[in-house]
Design an enzyme around this catalytic site. Structure first.
Site, PDB file in Angstrom:
ATOM      1  N   HIS A  81       0.837  -1.188   0.000  1.00  0.00           N
ATOM      2  CA  HIS A  81       0.000   0.000   0.000  1.00  0.00           C
ATOM      3  C   HIS A  81       0.881   1.250   0.000  1.00  0.00           C
ATOM      4  O   HIS A  81       2.026   1.229   0.461  1.00  0.00           O
ATOM      5  CB  HIS A  81      -0.924   0.000   1.216  1.00  0.00           C
ATOM      6  CG  HIS A  81      -1.940  -1.111   1.199  1.00  0.00           C
ATOM      7  ND1 HIS A  81      -3.283  -0.902   1.414  1.00  0.00           N
ATOM      8  CD2 HIS A  81      -1.806  -2.454   0.980  1.00  0.00           C
ATOM      9  CE1 HIS A  81      -3.943  -2.052   1.335  1.00  0.00           C
ATOM     10  NE2 HIS A  81      -3.063  -3.001   1.072  1.00  0.00           N
ATOM     11  N   CYS A 121      -6.959   2.843   4.074  1.00  0.00           N
ATOM     12  CA  CYS A 121      -7.830   1.717   4.408  1.00  0.00           C
ATOM     13  C   CYS A 121      -7.523   1.252   5.836  1.00  0.00           C
ATOM     14  O   CYS A 121      -6.565   1.692   6.466  1.00  0.00           O
ATOM     15  CB  CYS A 121      -7.631   0.579   3.417  1.00  0.00           C
ATOM     16  SG  CYS A 121      -6.016  -0.225   3.535  1.00  0.00           S
ATOM     17  N   GLU A 138       0.810   3.905   1.769  1.00  0.00           N
ATOM     18  CA  GLU A 138       1.219   4.334   3.104  1.00  0.00           C
ATOM     19  C   GLU A 138       2.381   3.480   3.608  1.00  0.00           C
ATOM     20  O   GLU A 138       3.317   3.988   4.247  1.00  0.00           O
ATOM     21  CB  GLU A 138       0.042   4.243   4.078  1.00  0.00           C
ATOM     22  CG  GLU A 138      -1.091   5.213   3.764  1.00  0.00           C
ATOM     23  CD  GLU A 138      -2.121   4.666   2.771  1.00  0.00           C
ATOM     24  OE1 GLU A 138      -3.239   5.199   2.737  1.00  0.00           O
ATOM     25  OE2 GLU A 138      -1.803   3.702   2.037  1.00  0.00           O
ATOM     26  N   CYS A 177      -4.001  -0.063   6.347  1.00  0.00           N
ATOM     27  CA  CYS A 177      -2.966   0.967   6.456  1.00  0.00           C
ATOM     28  C   CYS A 177      -3.044   1.717   7.775  1.00  0.00           C
ATOM     29  O   CYS A 177      -2.024   2.092   8.345  1.00  0.00           O
ATOM     30  CB  CYS A 177      -3.077   1.942   5.290  1.00  0.00           C
ATOM     31  SG  CYS A 177      -2.579   1.206   3.728  1.00  0.00           S
TER      32      CYS A 177
END
Length: 305
Positions: free
Chosen positions: A113, A140, A115, A143
């Site tokens: 992801h 999300c 992040e 994350c």
């Protein structure tokens, strides 16, 4: 070291077309420099901030927001076609870039992801604390749990495109973190692992050093991956999470570094895994499988004591 950006001047211009001309010209100079590694130094950040009316927190927020399209342009999403970019400012005043990465033909669990990418990028540049995180889409749950492993996570300013600034604590209420398991260590800010490997191979020694810096306070399974191409060497440290599933494997960390430096995964010539002998968590099988799929590369494993 490989060059971070594979963007042409024209592609770069399109990513930052919304910026003022002086800001755009200075940023282009920084990004297209041969030594750019998905990180802007404090002096470079200060130079960019000089183009804003007020050099204060609001200006830093706006700069991070303005850089999101640039970070987003490095997204690799062959499965979802959902391109996410993340920009983080560290306590040091430096700014880091990150983007999501997907691997076609591999399980979705291997997805990185944005992040995770930007946090890993900051960590490999020896940042110990983040103060701002700008993302092209709301983080999300996966994350948010990963971010919560950071030192001072609750105070991070979260900047989501076209949404008001908020504190991280406000988007993860009733959080579960390391303290709930009696752990005081934090991702990006933890003691070295006292492990060693008997080898005269310099690349193995470098990978060992990365493993010593890895973060696994829950399973006590330090590990790291070293990847070598004709353009450079890249290292990934294991980044564990108190909730387990959002943990980032050392291979994912190394692939983040390789990708953000503009290198190609198909160019991997050597891959070395160092992990602690008898660890409760082994990276060997999944690492070998993913390496073979994306690069046709074999994996050397060295057990540390």
């Amino acid at each position: 070291m490989a060059h971070f950006s594979k963007l042409s001047s024209e592609q770069l211009t399109s990513c930052i077309a919304h910026l003022s001309t002086p800001l755009r010209e200075q940023l282009t100079q920084f990004v297209l420099a041969a030594d750019f590694e998905a990180c802007l130094s404090k002096s470079q950040v200060d130079a960019l901030l000089s183009h804003y009316p007020d050099n204060d927190t609001s200006a830093k927020h706006q700069l991070c927001r303005d850089l999101i399209p640039l970070a987003q342009s490095y997204s690799k999403a062959p499965i979802s076609s959902f391109y996410v970019g993340a920009v983080a400012m560290g306590e040091s005043g430096r700014i880091y870039f990150g983007a999501n990465m997907e691997f076609k033909g591999m399980t979705l669990a291997q997805t990185v992801h944005a992040e995770q990418s930007v946090i890993t990028n900051a960590w490999r540049h020896n940042e110990t604390k983040l103060v701002m995180l700008a993302v092209s889409a709301p983080p999300c749950g996966h994350c948010r749990q990963f971010i919560n492993e950071l030192n001072g996570a609750s105070d991070i300013d979260v900047l989501i495109t076209e949404q008001p600034t908020t504190r991280f604590a406000d988007i993860l209420p009733m959080a579960f973190g390391p303290s709930d398991l009696g752990i005081s260590d934090r991702l990006m800010n933890s003691p070295l692992n006292a492990i060693s490997v008997e080898s005269d191979d310099q690349f193995v020694k470098q990978t060992l050093q990365a493993a010593q810096q890895s973060y696994s306070p829950f399973s006590h399974s330090p590990s790291a991956i070293g990847l070598k191409t004709s353009q450079g060497t890249y290292f990934g440290r294991y980044a564990e999470n108190c909730a387990y599933n959002p943990s980032l494997s050392p291979l994912q960390g190394a692939l983040i570094a390789l990708h953000l430096c503009g290198d190609d995964v198909t160019a991997i010539e050597r891959a070395v895994l160092v992990e602690h002998q008898g660890s409760r968590v082994s990276q060997q099988k999944t690492t070998a499988q993913l390496l073979n799929l994306i690069a046709g590369a074999s994996l050397e494993t060295h057990l540390a004591k």
